[in-house]
Design a protein around this motif. Sequence first.
Motif, PDB file in Angstrom:
ATOM      1  N   GLU A 111       0.818  -1.213   0.000  1.00  0.00           N
ATOM      2  CA  GLU A 111       0.000   0.000   0.000  1.00  0.00           C
ATOM      3  C   GLU A 111       0.855   1.268   0.000  1.00  0.00           C
ATOM      4  N   ASP A 112       1.948   1.300   0.758  1.00  0.00           N
ATOM      5  CA  ASP A 112       2.805   2.491   0.799  1.00  0.00           C
ATOM      6  C   ASP A 112       3.446   2.749  -0.557  1.00  0.00           C
ATOM      7  N   ASP A 113       3.985   1.703  -1.189  1.00  0.00           N
ATOM      8  CA  ASP A 113       4.572   1.847  -2.526  1.00  0.00           C
ATOM      9  C   ASP A 113       3.521   2.278  -3.533  1.00  0.00           C
ATOM     10  N   SER A 114       2.319   1.743  -3.372  1.00  0.00           N
ATOM     11  CA  SER A 114       1.237   2.073  -4.288  1.00  0.00           C
ATOM     12  C   SER A 114       0.900   3.556  -4.215  1.00  0.00           C
ATOM     13  N   ARG A 115       0.836   4.101  -3.005  1.00  0.00           N
ATOM     14  CA  ARG A 115       0.511   5.522  -2.834  1.00  0.00           C
ATOM     15  C   ARG A 115       1.601   6.438  -3.378  1.00  0.00           C
ATOM     16  N   SER A 116       2.852   6.006  -3.302  1.00  0.00           N
ATOM     17  CA  SER A 116       3.950   6.851  -3.775  1.00  0.00           C
ATOM     18  C   SER A 116       4.143   6.734  -5.288  1.00  0.00           C
ATOM     19  N   PHE A 117       3.494   5.752  -5.891  1.00  0.00           N
ATOM     20  CA  PHE A 117       3.589   5.522  -7.327  1.00  0.00           C
ATOM     21  C   PHE A 117       5.037   5.288  -7.777  1.00  0.00           C
ATOM     22  N   SER A 118       5.863   4.704  -6.909  1.00  0.00           N
ATOM     23  CA  SER A 118       7.276   4.504  -7.247  1.00  0.00           C
ATOM     24  C   SER A 118       7.445   3.617  -8.488  1.00  0.00           C
ATOM     25  N   HIS A 119       6.642   2.563  -8.602  1.00  0.00           N
ATOM     26  CA  HIS A 119       6.747   1.679  -9.772  1.00  0.00           C
ATOM     27  C   HIS A 119       6.288   2.394 -11.041  1.00  0.00           C
TER      28      HIS A 119
ATOM     29  N   GLU B 208       8.260  16.986 -18.450  1.00  0.00           N
ATOM     30  CA  GLU B 208       7.737  17.680 -19.628  1.00  0.00           C
ATOM     31  C   GLU B 208       6.989  16.735 -20.569  1.00  0.00           C
ATOM     32  N   LEU B 209       6.234  15.807 -19.967  1.00  0.00           N
ATOM     33  CA  LEU B 209       5.389  14.896 -20.725  1.00  0.00           C
ATOM     34  C   LEU B 209       3.944  15.375 -20.615  1.00  0.00           C
ATOM     35  N   LYS B 210       3.103  14.840 -21.468  1.00  0.00           N
ATOM     36  CA  LYS B 210       1.680  15.170 -21.462  1.00  0.00           C
ATOM     37  C   LYS B 210       0.913  13.978 -20.905  1.00  0.00           C
ATOM     38  N   TYR B 211      -0.282  14.248 -20.385  1.00  0.00           N
ATOM     39  CA  TYR B 211      -1.095  13.155 -19.875  1.00  0.00           C
ATOM     40  C   TYR B 211      -2.578  13.441 -20.043  1.00  0.00           C
ATOM     41  N   CYS B 212      -3.335  12.370 -20.005  1.00  0.00           N
ATOM     42  CA  CYS B 212      -4.791  12.429 -19.986  1.00  0.00           C
ATOM     43  C   CYS B 212      -5.222  11.313 -19.034  1.00  0.00           C
ATOM     44  N   ILE B 213      -5.696  11.690 -17.850  1.00  0.00           N
ATOM     45  CA  ILE B 213      -6.022  10.731 -16.805  1.00  0.00           C
ATOM     46  C   ILE B 213      -7.501  10.850 -16.460  1.00  0.00           C
ATOM     47  N   ARG B 214      -8.195   9.734 -16.440  1.00  0.00           N
ATOM     48  CA  ARG B 214      -9.591   9.729 -16.004  1.00  0.00           C
ATOM     49  C   ARG B 214      -9.598   9.757 -14.482  1.00  0.00           C
ATOM     50  N   CYS B 215     -10.442  10.589 -13.897  1.00  0.00           N
ATOM     51  CA  CYS B 215     -10.464  10.748 -12.442  1.00  0.00           C
ATOM     52  C   CYS B 215     -11.839  10.458 -11.863  1.00  0.00           C
TER      53      CYS B 215
ATOM     54  N   LEU C 207       0.730  10.185 -21.904  1.00  0.00           N
ATOM     55  CA  LEU C 207       0.380   9.103 -21.000  1.00  0.00           C
ATOM     56  C   LEU C 207      -1.124   9.087 -20.776  1.00  0.00           C
ATOM     57  N   LEU C 208      -1.732   7.916 -20.911  1.00  0.00           N
ATOM     58  CA  LEU C 208      -3.161   7.740 -20.672  1.00  0.00           C
ATOM     59  C   LEU C 208      -3.315   6.843 -19.452  1.00  0.00           C
ATOM     60  N   GLY C 209      -4.225   7.196 -18.559  1.00  0.00           N
ATOM     61  CA  GLY C 209      -4.408   6.386 -17.364  1.00  0.00           C
ATOM     62  C   GLY C 209      -5.834   6.449 -16.867  1.00  0.00           C
ATOM     63  N   ASP C 210      -6.202   5.427 -16.096  1.00  0.00           N
ATOM     64  CA  ASP C 210      -7.546   5.384 -15.539  1.00  0.00           C
ATOM     65  C   ASP C 210      -7.534   5.928 -14.109  1.00  0.00           C
ATOM     66  N   ARG C 211      -8.660   5.836 -13.440  1.00  0.00           N
ATOM     67  CA  ARG C 211      -8.856   6.456 -12.129  1.00  0.00           C
ATOM     68  C   ARG C 211      -7.817   6.081 -11.086  1.00  0.00           C
ATOM     69  N   GLY C 212      -7.233   4.914 -11.184  1.00  0.00           N
ATOM     70  CA  GLY C 212      -6.241   4.480 -10.204  1.00  0.00           C
ATOM     71  C   GLY C 212      -4.968   5.312 -10.234  1.00  0.00           C
ATOM     72  N   PHE C 213      -4.788   6.106 -11.257  1.00  0.00           N
ATOM     73  CA  PHE C 213      -3.572   6.912 -11.398  1.00  0.00           C
ATOM     74  C   PHE C 213      -3.796   8.362 -10.996  1.00  0.00           C
ATOM     75  N   LYS C 214      -4.889   8.639 -10.305  1.00  0.00           N
ATOM     76  CA  LYS C 214      -5.190   9.996  -9.843  1.00  0.00           C
ATOM     77  C   LYS C 214      -4.274  10.322  -8.666  1.00  0.00           C
ATOM     78  N   SER C 215      -3.324  11.222  -8.897  1.00  0.00           N
ATOM     79  CA  SER C 215      -2.412  11.629  -7.840  1.00  0.00           C
ATOM     80  C   SER C 215      -1.752  12.941  -8.240  1.00  0.00           C
ATOM     81  N   ILE C 216      -1.907  13.960  -7.400  1.00  0.00           N
ATOM     82  CA  ILE C 216      -1.281  15.249  -7.679  1.00  0.00           C
ATOM     83  C   ILE C 216       0.233  15.059  -7.778  1.00  0.00           C
ATOM     84  N   GLU C 217       0.783  14.246  -6.880  1.00  0.00           N
ATOM     85  CA  GLU C 217       2.231  13.985  -6.898  1.00  0.00           C
ATOM     86  C   GLU C 217       2.657  13.376  -8.231  1.00  0.00           C
TER      87      GLU C 217
END
Length: 154
Positions: free
Chosen positions: A25-33, A73-80, A54-64
């Motif tokens: 859970e800690d690694d998951s929250r930090s998005f280290s992987h 300097e990448l672009k993203y489109c994340i569903r939240c 980068l395209l991602g679904d709700r699980g990738f919602k993180s301000i960090e």
Amino acid sequence: MILEFSLKVGKSAIPLWYKIFEYDEDDSRSFSHVKEGIQEIKEIFKPHNYEIILLGDRGFKSIELFEYVDSLELKYCIRCPNDMLVQIQGQRKINYLKDIFPMKKGVKKFNRVLLSGKEHKCNLAVCKAEESEDTFETHYFLKRLLKKLKANAL
């Protein structure tokens, strides 16, 4: 758990990088992987000067995570999810994404939306799932694309 980054080509996806790991859970929250994978993908495409989105679904919602992607300097489109805090200039009645009702057809677009308490700026697109009458099928996409969205009035 398996994390995979793929290249989307038409209706196909070509795996570029993956990692198998035990869920922590800690690694998951930090998005280290996730950060490791993003860095690898950036290195793969660096010599070719390709634009990466980068395209991602709700699980990738993180301000960090959004700030990390911005730093590369990448672009993203994340569903939240609809419970994300937002501030939209001139829209005092909107506190959460769920406060924005989608149009029956088309997309509502907002620029320079402030996310959460960290005031991270990005663009926002709100739309209904195709052929859905259900408000639970509303999609909220946070975008960090260089072009400014043509904003809709509420």
